[in-house]
Structures are given as C-alpha cells and as structure tokens.
Design an enzyme around this catalytic site. Structure first.
Site, PDB file in Angstrom:
ATOM      1  N   HIS A 116       0.494   4.184  -2.699  1.00 34.76           N
ATOM      2  CA  HIS A 116       0.177   5.549  -2.276  1.00 34.76           C
ATOM      3  C   HIS A 116       1.300   6.515  -2.620  1.00 34.76           C
ATOM      4  CE1 HIS A 116      -3.514   5.224   0.508  1.00 34.76           C
ATOM      5  NE2 HIS A 116      -3.489   4.179  -0.304  1.00 34.76           N
ATOM      6  N   ASN A 144      -4.302   8.886   4.292  1.00 31.75           N
ATOM      7  CA  ASN A 144      -3.105   8.242   4.833  1.00 31.75           C
ATOM      8  C   ASN A 144      -2.992   8.314   6.350  1.00 31.75           C
ATOM      9  OD1 ASN A 144      -2.040   7.590   2.254  1.00 31.75           O
ATOM     10  ND2 ASN A 144      -1.159   9.638   2.045  1.00 31.75           N
ATOM     11  N   HIS A 201      -6.058  -6.074  -2.325  1.00 34.42           N
ATOM     12  CA  HIS A 201      -6.979  -6.031  -1.191  1.00 34.42           C
ATOM     13  C   HIS A 201      -7.322  -7.423  -0.690  1.00 34.42           C
ATOM     14  CE1 HIS A 201      -8.681  -1.662  -1.513  1.00 34.42           C
ATOM     15  NE2 HIS A 201      -7.382  -1.711  -1.282  1.00 34.42           N
ATOM     16  N   ARG A 229       0.831  -1.210   0.000  1.00 32.69           N
ATOM     17  CA  ARG A 229       0.000   0.000   0.000  1.00 32.69           C
ATOM     18  C   ARG A 229       0.862   1.255   0.000  1.00 32.69           C
ATOM     19  NH1 ARG A 229      -3.117   2.927   4.259  1.00 32.69           N
ATOM     20  NH2 ARG A 229      -4.993   3.776   3.267  1.00 32.69           N
TER      21      ARG A 229
END
Length: 326
Positions: free
Chosen positions: A69, A94, A192, A65
């Site tokens: 990001h 975040n 996910h 992740r």
C-alpha cells in the site's frame, strides 16, 4: 490523477543458498546500503519482526500489505506511515484495516538509538515485509536499500489502490500503470494466502451478486455457507474472515489451489481463475511452489523499487508517523 510512473531501471537474478535470494541492479538502490553507516540495520528489523509475527501471525500479513500500500501510492517512500486527517491512512482502502505499525515503530526506535537519522522508514518497511514473508513460511530475498522518506501523504491519492471488486483486466491495468507486469500482479496476489477480509469487501458475492444470481456462482457452496455464517445479511459489519481458510497463517501456494476450487474470498481473487488472462498462471503456481517463490521474491524487489526517493530527495524521518520539523 496520474497513474503512470517514472522509469526505473532494474533487473534481478536468483541465487539458491538454502533460500531464494535476489540481487537487483538499480542505479538508485543497492544491496548492503547500510553496511558502513548502520551495519546492524537489517538484523535490528528482523529481531523485531520475528517475535511480533510469532505473537500474532496477522502482523506478517499486515507488514506485507503495508509495503504494498505504500509503494502503490507515490512510490515506496513510507507515505502510508504518516498520520493525519488527510493522510493515506484515512482513505477507505486503508481506514481501520492497516496493521503492523507497532513493529515498524519499534524497529525504527531501536535504529534511531543505534544509528541516528540514518535508516529511512521506507527501508524499514521494505526490510520488514521481507522478514514477514520468511517468518510466515514464504521466500526470503535480498532487499536493495537506499530509499528516502517522503513528506507528503494525501488521502485521495490512495484511490489508486486496487479494489477488492476489480476484474482481472482492471487489476492488469492497475499494475501495468505502475510498471509491473500481468504476471507480477498474479504473483503478488499470492500474498492473499495471508491476512483477513472484512464482510463488506465480499458480501456482494453472497447476497446481491447480480439480477440472475443472488450468490456468485463461481464461489464454492461450502465457502459461501461458511461466509454467510460469519457475515449474516446484509453483511456490512466489520467481522473478519481469513482470505485463505485452509492455511491462513502461511505464505504459500494454497491461495492458488483455493482459487481452482472456487474458494477465493474476494472477487479480485477469484477473477484470476475465471479469467482467461490469468487462469494458466494460477494453474502453474498451484502446482509449482518453488517457481512461485522465485517469482514472488523477484516481484517484491521490483515493486520495492517503484518511484523511490534517493540521494538528497526527501528525508530520513526520525519518527515514521510524522515528518521532521526543521
């Protein structure tokens, strides 16, 4: 705010050598970038990530992740690692939800001892995301390197990150604005299969979905009951639940199988099955894990090449959390 990206020329092909490996032809990144300057670089990162994930599987999800990001905001320049009151880390997307910093910092400290100011934090993050995939049962792949670190991190710029409330159409637009395809979006969403979600990201589906249905009718009743026990009304506390209740610590195609059963936790997950734009891809990946693994590796390499700084651009940070002082 611009959501476009500079063109990046790359292509990839897959080699089967006991695991899926990618070769990316890019004018700015290349495999084996540190072969002469820091030949142990990737091994050092791997030797930190492996034990970290073994001790806490959530770190694997966190590292993947973090890489996503990072790349989605300003490109893959490690801007997400910079600390500060107005940094990307302070954006609501975040804040208090990013994980894996310790592994990145530990690997970087070892690299600075072995090869001072040679390996960028952006490359450490790309290597760590690859290793996290492997150590959680997912595909591994070759990571082209040569990224440099940026010196800017702004909270508001992280507003471009996809929302957990997004529809398939909105997700498509988010990804295509970054030069990634609709299929890339569905493939990368498979990450996910790991990780967690906090109650506020999905409680709307349980208690206040719309005027006709208080509860999202696309959600399987048994999943809804489980989530309600974990997140009682109004569902705004910080309790966390796994995004994949079946195999929460494995990077696998169970994510897609869950969607077909109405067991996607986030709206942005379940929409991939309920939308005609993406349902066929979900169905295909659910039944063909090897096909998904190849495409995931390919898409991660493409994502990792977005808007990179190379050559004399940016810097090689000594510490990933702060820019160098000159």
């Amino acid at each position: 705010m611009s959501r476009t990206m500079r063109g990046v020329l790359f292509m990839a092909f897959v080699l089967a050598v006991h695991s899926w490996t990618l070769v990316a032809a890019s004018p700015s990144l290349k495999r084996g970038f540190y072969k002469k300057t820091c030949p142990q670089a990737e091994r050092i990162v791997r030797n930190v990530v492996g034990p970290a994930v073994a001790a806490n599987p959530g770190i694997g999800a966190g590292l993947i992740r973090l890489h996503f990001h990072d790349c989605f905001v300003r490109g893959c320049d490690a801007s997400v690692l910079l600390e500060g009151g107005d940094s990307e880390q302070m954006n609501i997307a975040n804040l208090n939800s990013l994980r894996g910093f310790e592994a990145i910092n530990d690997a970087k400290a070892l690299l600075e001892s072995e090869c001072p100011q040679t390996v960028s934090c952006a490359d450490v993050l790309a290597f760590a995301a690859r290793d996290a995939s492997e150590f959680t049962g997912g595909p591994t792949y070759k990571v082209p390197a040569g990224r440099r670190d940026g010196r800017i991190s702004r909270r508001e710029e992280a507003n471009v990150l996809p929302s957990p409330l997004a529809s398939a159409q909105e997700l498509r637009d988010d990804f295509t604005s970054k030069g990634l395809s609709l299929e890339d979006m569905v493939v990368l969403s498979g990450a996910h299969s790991l990780g967690i979600a906090h109650c506020p990201t999905f409680s709307r589906r349980l208690y206040n979905f719309n005027a006709t249905h208080p509860q999202d009718p696309s959600m399987a009743p048994d999943l809804a009951e489980y989530l309600k026990r974990r997140c009682p009304p109004p569902g705004q506390d910080r309790t966390a639940v796994p995004l994949d209740v079946a195999t929460p610590n494995l990077l696998d195609v169970q994510y897609y199988r869950n969607l077909k059963k109405g067991k996607g936790v986030l709206i942005s997950d379940q929409t991939l099955w309920t939308s005609s734009l993406t349902a066929k891809m979900v169905d295909s990946f659910a039944d063909k894990p090897n096909r998904w693994a190849k495409k995931y590796a390919d898409a991660m390499v493409r994502m990792g090449a977005m808007d990179v700084l190379t050559g004399n651009q940016g810097e090689i940070r000594i510490r990933c959390a702060v820019v160098n002082s000159y």
